[in-house]
Design a protein around this motif. Structure first.
Motif, PDB file in Angstrom:
ATOM      1  N   ILE A   1      30.501  24.857 -48.771  1.00 45.83           N
ATOM      2  CA  ILE A   1      31.330  23.779 -48.243  1.00 45.83           C
ATOM      3  C   ILE A   1      32.189  23.230 -49.379  1.00 45.83           C
ATOM      4  O   ILE A   1      31.690  22.924 -50.457  1.00 45.83           O
ATOM      5  CB  ILE A   1      30.458  22.652 -47.642  1.00 45.83           C
ATOM      6  CG1 ILE A   1      29.609  23.212 -46.507  1.00 45.83           C
ATOM      7  CG2 ILE A   1      31.333  21.500 -47.154  1.00 45.83           C
ATOM      8  CD1 ILE A   1      28.492  22.295 -46.066  1.00 45.83           C
ATOM      9  N   CYS A   2      33.483  23.124 -49.133  1.00 45.75           N
ATOM     10  CA  CYS A   2      34.412  22.635 -50.139  1.00 45.75           C
ATOM     11  C   CYS A   2      34.038  21.214 -50.548  1.00 45.75           C
ATOM     12  O   CYS A   2      33.832  20.347 -49.692  1.00 45.75           O
ATOM     13  CB  CYS A   2      35.827  22.685 -49.589  1.00 45.75           C
ATOM     14  SG  CYS A   2      37.039  21.989 -50.702  1.00 45.75           S
ATOM     15  N   THR A   3      33.940  20.971 -51.855  1.00 43.72           N
ATOM     16  CA  THR A   3      33.548  19.642 -52.322  1.00 43.72           C
ATOM     17  C   THR A   3      34.672  18.616 -52.140  1.00 43.72           C
ATOM     18  O   THR A   3      34.424  17.420 -52.218  1.00 43.72           O
ATOM     19  CB  THR A   3      33.136  19.667 -53.813  1.00 43.72           C
ATOM     20  OG1 THR A   3      34.189  20.248 -54.572  1.00 43.72           O
ATOM     21  CG2 THR A   3      31.870  20.467 -54.014  1.00 43.72           C
ATOM     22  N   LEU A   4      35.881  19.106 -51.892  1.00 43.80           N
ATOM     23  CA  LEU A   4      36.998  18.173 -51.716  1.00 43.80           C
ATOM     24  C   LEU A   4      37.248  17.848 -50.244  1.00 43.80           C
ATOM     25  O   LEU A   4      37.207  16.701 -49.841  1.00 43.80           O
ATOM     26  CB  LEU A   4      38.277  18.740 -52.349  1.00 43.80           C
ATOM     27  CG  LEU A   4      38.420  18.621 -53.875  1.00 43.80           C
ATOM     28  CD1 LEU A   4      39.823  19.001 -54.284  1.00 43.80           C
ATOM     29  CD2 LEU A   4      38.101  17.221 -54.351  1.00 43.80           C
ATOM     30  N   CYS A   5      37.509  18.892 -49.430  1.00 46.15           N
ATOM     31  CA  CYS A   5      37.898  18.623 -48.043  1.00 46.15           C
ATOM     32  C   CYS A   5      36.748  18.831 -47.063  1.00 46.15           C
ATOM     33  O   CYS A   5      36.897  18.578 -45.872  1.00 46.15           O
ATOM     34  CB  CYS A   5      39.093  19.487 -47.653  1.00 46.15           C
ATOM     35  SG  CYS A   5      38.700  21.246 -47.541  1.00 46.15           S
ATOM     36  N   LYS A   6      35.581  19.296 -47.582  1.00 49.39           N
ATOM     37  CA  LYS A   6      34.366  19.490 -46.769  1.00 49.39           C
ATOM     38  C   LYS A   6      34.502  20.581 -45.706  1.00 49.39           C
ATOM     39  O   LYS A   6      33.681  20.668 -44.790  1.00 49.39           O
ATOM     40  CB  LYS A   6      33.934  18.178 -46.075  1.00 49.39           C
ATOM     41  CG  LYS A   6      33.857  16.985 -47.008  1.00 49.39           C
ATOM     42  CD  LYS A   6      32.771  17.161 -48.041  1.00 49.39           C
ATOM     43  CE  LYS A   6      32.747  15.952 -48.989  1.00 49.39           C
ATOM     44  NZ  LYS A   6      32.032  16.271 -50.244  1.00 49.39           N
TER      45      LYS A   6
ATOM     46  N   ARG B   1      35.125  24.975 -54.177  1.00 50.69           N
ATOM     47  CA  ARG B   1      36.273  24.494 -53.405  1.00 50.69           C
ATOM     48  C   ARG B   1      36.864  25.627 -52.584  1.00 50.69           C
ATOM     49  O   ARG B   1      36.802  26.786 -52.975  1.00 50.69           O
ATOM     50  CB  ARG B   1      37.366  23.981 -54.341  1.00 50.69           C
ATOM     51  CG  ARG B   1      36.972  22.749 -55.096  1.00 50.69           C
ATOM     52  CD  ARG B   1      38.203  22.190 -55.733  1.00 50.69           C
ATOM     53  NE  ARG B   1      37.869  21.430 -56.923  1.00 50.69           N
ATOM     54  CZ  ARG B   1      38.787  20.891 -57.710  1.00 50.69           C
ATOM     55  NH1 ARG B   1      40.058  21.072 -57.450  1.00 50.69           N
ATOM     56  NH2 ARG B   1      38.430  20.204 -58.762  1.00 50.69           N
ATOM     57  N   CYS B   2      37.445  25.275 -51.461  1.00 51.50           N
ATOM     58  CA  CYS B   2      38.126  26.267 -50.646  1.00 51.50           C
ATOM     59  C   CYS B   2      39.423  26.673 -51.344  1.00 51.50           C
ATOM     60  O   CYS B   2      39.845  26.035 -52.308  1.00 51.50           O
ATOM     61  CB  CYS B   2      38.421  25.716 -49.253  1.00 51.50           C
ATOM     62  SG  CYS B   2      39.683  24.443 -49.229  1.00 51.50           S
ATOM     63  N   ILE B   3      40.029  27.708 -50.824  1.00 51.19           N
ATOM     64  CA  ILE B   3      41.222  28.248 -51.471  1.00 51.19           C
ATOM     65  C   ILE B   3      42.350  27.210 -51.493  1.00 51.19           C
ATOM     66  O   ILE B   3      43.129  27.152 -52.443  1.00 51.19           O
ATOM     67  CB  ILE B   3      41.652  29.561 -50.772  1.00 51.19           C
ATOM     68  CG1 ILE B   3      42.636  30.367 -51.638  1.00 51.19           C
ATOM     69  CG2 ILE B   3      42.214  29.320 -49.388  1.00 51.19           C
ATOM     70  CD1 ILE B   3      41.956  31.501 -52.366  1.00 51.19           C
ATOM     71  N   ASP B   4      42.415  26.370 -50.474  1.00 49.72           N
ATOM     72  CA  ASP B   4      43.477  25.353 -50.403  1.00 49.72           C
ATOM     73  C   ASP B   4      43.303  24.280 -51.479  1.00 49.72           C
ATOM     74  O   ASP B   4      44.272  23.728 -51.975  1.00 49.72           O
ATOM     75  CB  ASP B   4      43.489  24.672 -49.029  1.00 49.72           C
ATOM     76  CG  ASP B   4      43.935  25.633 -47.938  1.00 49.72           C
ATOM     77  OD1 ASP B   4      44.688  26.577 -48.262  1.00 49.72           O
ATOM     78  OD2 ASP B   4      43.520  25.439 -46.792  1.00 49.72           O
ATOM     79  N   CYS B   5      42.049  23.978 -51.810  1.00 45.68           N
ATOM     80  CA  CYS B   5      41.782  22.904 -52.766  1.00 45.68           C
ATOM     81  C   CYS B   5      41.631  23.430 -54.192  1.00 45.68           C
ATOM     82  O   CYS B   5      41.583  22.642 -55.134  1.00 45.68           O
ATOM     83  CB  CYS B   5      40.506  22.164 -52.385  1.00 45.68           C
ATOM     84  SG  CYS B   5      40.631  21.342 -50.793  1.00 45.68           S
ATOM     85  N   ALA B   6      41.533  24.743 -54.337  1.00 44.15           N
ATOM     86  CA  ALA B   6      41.228  25.326 -55.645  1.00 44.15           C
ATOM     87  C   ALA B   6      42.233  24.909 -56.708  1.00 44.15           C
ATOM     88  O   ALA B   6      41.881  24.727 -57.869  1.00 44.15           O
ATOM     89  CB  ALA B   6      41.178  26.840 -55.543  1.00 44.15           C
TER      90      ALA B   6
END
Ligand code: ZN
Length: 115
Positions: free
Chosen positions: A81-86, A102-107
């Protein structure tokens, strides 16, 4: 938690490998620092070598921290689970970077943006 058993094992293997390498780096640094030869003229080279070893050690240590954090997330059922956007991190990304938090969008986002 079962679903990440394979990744967990992979992370633990990787952690052991890095720890082994760090031990070796530490020994190399001790070795070169422990036997200085002021007349050899190779001191500068040795020092340069130490810097490289220390830089490698730093990289390995930061990877170690990420791996530990990933293992912790698996324990807490927060892995993937992305630590930024969950949102869920894509399985392809986790396969490529098992300790991704993080997901690719938040990386690419700056950590300081977090609030
Ligand atoms: Zn995200």
């Amino acid at each position: 938690m079962k679903k990440y058993d394979q990744i967990r094992r992979k992370l633990i293997d990787r952690r052991d490998e890095i720890k082994g390498r760090l031990n070796k780096v530490d020994q190399d640094i001790l070795h070169t620092n422990g036997a200085p030869d002021p007349d050899s003229g190779e001191q500068a080279l040795e020092r340069e070598n130490d810097d490289v070893l220390e830089a490698l050690g730093g990289l390995a240590r930061s990877e170690l921290e990420k791996i530990d954090a990933a293992l912790e997330r698996i324990e807490r059922n927060e892995y993937g689970i992305c630590t930024l956007c969950k949102k869920n991190i894509s399985p392809e990304r986790l396969k490529a970077i098992p300790f991704a938090d993080r997901c690719i969008d938040c990386a690419d986002k700056d950590v300081d943006d977090m609030d």
